[in-house]
Design an enzyme around this catalytic site. Sequence first.
Site, short mmCIF file in Angstrom:
data_model
loop_
_atom_site.label_atom_id
_atom_site.label_comp_id
_atom_site.label_asym_id
_atom_site.label_seq_id
_atom_site.Cartn_x
_atom_site.Cartn_y
_atom_site.Cartn_z
N TYR A 58 -2.22 -1.75 10.35
CA TYR A 58 -2.07 -1.83 9.08
C TYR A 58 -0.66 -1.18 8.47
O TYR A 58 -0.10 -1.98 7.70
CB TYR A 58 -3.23 -1.24 8.39
CG TYR A 58 -3.38 -1.37 6.85
CD1 TYR A 58 -4.11 -2.33 6.39
CD2 TYR A 58 -3.30 -0.17 6.16
CE1 TYR A 58 -4.31 -2.41 4.99
CE2 TYR A 58 -3.18 -0.43 4.74
CZ TYR A 58 -3.81 -1.46 4.29
OH TYR A 58 -4.07 -1.49 2.90
N SER B 118 0.79 -1.15 0.01
CA SER B 118 0.06 0.04 0.06
C SER B 118 0.90 1.20 0.02
O SER B 118 2.18 0.83 0.37
CB SER B 118 -0.99 0.13 1.27
OG SER B 118 -1.38 1.36 1.49
#
Length: 260
Positions: free
Chosen positions: A155, A142
Amino acid sequence: MVLKDKVALITGAASGIGKEIAIEYAKAGAKVVIADLALDAAKAAADEINKSGGTAMAVAMNVVDEAQVDKGIADAVAAYGTLDILISNAGIQIIAPIVDSTLENWRKMLAIHLDGAYLTTRAAMRAMIKAGKGGSIIYMGSVHSHEASPLKAPYVTAKHGLIGLAKVVAKEGAKDKIRSNVICPGFVRTPLVEKQIPEQAKELNISEEDVIKKVMLKDTVDGEFTTTADVAQTAVFLAAFPTNALTGQSVVVSHGWFMQ
């Protein structure tokens, strides 16, 4: 077809980005293994590919279950004879400030993203080394593999960790012609992201429209979401790249949010 007769196993591929990659890989000639916690949905995705003229099968895979990971990859090799590509894509998101978060959720997030990546990588590398043909391992990172955002401590930590894992795999796998890279998308409007919009609106006390414009897309060059097709095309490119010239790298696909 740039992936003709290659065998690719994709985790979390019953929906979202994983499914889009599976569809594009099948179009590029690959035999695709849809690995997902939701077996019925995985079978439906595989059926969709088969009906469109591709080749696909489904396997049940909880990426934090060592035995199930090893069996899923063994079943793929038994069905198609080899394994050339692993896409470690399975993941979840939990939104919370650190001070309100729980150790249980922290461990759950890291387990799915990092333990899952480790277990699938280990099984895939063993299969690739045994076959002696090399391979490509691609992690779904990401922009949060490089940047931080509030409310996403586990995350962000996990996505940073994938880059470290990919670099080690690149070094250890080189002698066996195994490459590894990380795709780092911006925000993609999958169910995972759709779920975050009201959650962040509540936590930040702003409107959902402001979450999109002022949080998610504020640093892009054009105010656009990354699409599943953008990510899938990048995954095709990385899998098809022929040499170790491109390994241990992260490729950011984000409409300019975070420029390396």
